[in-house]
Design a protein around this motif. Structure first.
Motif, PDB file in Angstrom:
ATOM      1  N   TRP A  14       2.866  -7.790  -7.180  1.00  0.00           N
ATOM      2  CA  TRP A  14       2.191  -7.864  -8.468  1.00  0.00           C
ATOM      3  C   TRP A  14       2.913  -8.924  -9.311  1.00  0.00           C
ATOM      4  CZ3 TRP A  14      -2.200  -5.459 -10.058  1.00  0.00           C
ATOM      5  CH2 TRP A  14      -2.667  -4.388  -9.296  1.00  0.00           C
ATOM      6  N   PRO A  15       2.192  -9.725 -10.107  1.00  0.00           N
ATOM      7  CA  PRO A  15       2.870 -10.747 -10.919  1.00  0.00           C
ATOM      8  C   PRO A  15       3.654 -10.165 -12.098  1.00  0.00           C
ATOM      9  CG  PRO A  15       0.499 -10.840 -11.267  1.00  0.00           C
ATOM     10  CD  PRO A  15       0.740  -9.848 -10.170  1.00  0.00           C
ATOM     11  N   VAL A  16       3.306  -8.971 -12.556  1.00  0.00           N
ATOM     12  CA  VAL A  16       4.075  -8.275 -13.590  1.00  0.00           C
ATOM     13  C   VAL A  16       4.306  -6.846 -13.119  1.00  0.00           C
ATOM     14  CG1 VAL A  16       3.386  -9.695 -15.561  1.00  0.00           C
ATOM     15  CG2 VAL A  16       1.990  -7.743 -14.936  1.00  0.00           C
ATOM     16  N   GLY A  17       5.431  -6.275 -13.507  1.00  0.00           N
ATOM     17  CA  GLY A  17       5.796  -4.939 -13.062  1.00  0.00           C
ATOM     18  C   GLY A  17       7.101  -5.028 -12.300  1.00  0.00           C
ATOM     19  N   PRO A  18       7.563  -4.033 -11.619  1.00  0.00           N
ATOM     20  CA  PRO A  18       6.938  -2.745 -11.368  1.00  0.00           C
ATOM     21  C   PRO A  18       7.056  -1.824 -12.575  1.00  0.00           C
ATOM     22  CG  PRO A  18       9.047  -2.862 -10.223  1.00  0.00           C
ATOM     23  CD  PRO A  18       8.842  -4.168 -10.946  1.00  0.00           C
ATOM     24  N   PRO A  19       6.313  -0.753 -12.607  1.00  0.00           N
ATOM     25  CA  PRO A  19       5.273  -0.368 -11.646  1.00  0.00           C
ATOM     26  C   PRO A  19       4.061  -1.279 -11.784  1.00  0.00           C
ATOM     27  CG  PRO A  19       5.198   1.080 -13.549  1.00  0.00           C
ATOM     28  CD  PRO A  19       6.379   0.159 -13.754  1.00  0.00           C
ATOM     29  N   PRO A  20       3.062  -1.118 -10.901  1.00  0.00           N
ATOM     30  CA  PRO A  20       1.848  -1.932 -11.061  1.00  0.00           C
ATOM     31  C   PRO A  20       1.298  -1.768 -12.472  1.00  0.00           C
ATOM     32  CG  PRO A  20       1.790  -0.796  -8.969  1.00  0.00           C
ATOM     33  CD  PRO A  20       2.975  -0.251  -9.729  1.00  0.00           C
ATOM     34  N   PRO A  21       0.902  -2.875 -13.097  1.00  0.00           N
ATOM     35  CA  PRO A  21       0.431  -2.824 -14.480  1.00  0.00           C
ATOM     36  C   PRO A  21      -0.948  -2.183 -14.600  1.00  0.00           C
ATOM     37  CG  PRO A  21       0.096  -4.996 -13.601  1.00  0.00           C
ATOM     38  CD  PRO A  21       0.832  -4.215 -12.543  1.00  0.00           C
TER      39      PRO A  21
END
Length: 149
Positions: A14-21
């Motif tokens: 994922w490009p941002v996170g963790p956790p999944p945004p």
């Protein structure tokens, strides 16, 4: 190479996170090249959130477009033409031409007006054809549940 097989070999993050945004707005492909639609997904992320390369690639654009910072990462070995993933609004941390490994910080989420809340708009293209960037995300395998109670 088929997109599904390609995704398994790339090992994307994922490009941002963790956790999944949280996904604030999903992909809504336009019916035509100039028609209304949503050519990516909006991921919840406050300003300053690090944006990481979801896989290894080369930064092929890092700069302003229409007053917002944009970064484009081209994925090698992803077919012809290669897949490109885009991020906006961002403040790029790397320059055009930089090769990065998966997980490398490439930008920070910038304040913007794309979403009612601050978000990262994440896009995916092959040539001029927009694709759903969620196809790149890791997902749990599907499981069949019993029918009935």
């Amino acid at each position: 190479m088929h997109l599904t097989a390609l995704i398994l070999t790339l090992g994307l993050l994922w490009p941002v996170g963790p956790p999944p945004p949280e996904i604030l707005r999903g992909w809504q492909p336009p019916p035509g090249p100039y028609a209304a639609g949503h050519r990516g997904v909006d991921l919840a992320a406050p300003p300053g959130t690090p944006v990481v390369a979801p896989t290894a690639g080369t930064v092929t654009f890092a700069g302003p477009v229409g007053g917002h910072g944009v970064l484009t990462l081209t994925l090698p070995h992803s077919g012809t033409p290669p897949l490109r993933t885009t991020f906006t609004p961002v403040t790029p941390l790397v320059e055009t031409g930089t090769r990065v490994a998966a997980g490398t910080p490439i930008a920070r989420v910038a304040p913007g007006t794309h979403c009612p809340e601050t978000c990262l708009h994440w896009g995916l293209l092959r040539g001029d054809h927009y694709l759903n960037p969620l196809l790149l995300t890791p997902r749990a395998p599907s499981r069949l549940l019993p029918v009935g109670g």
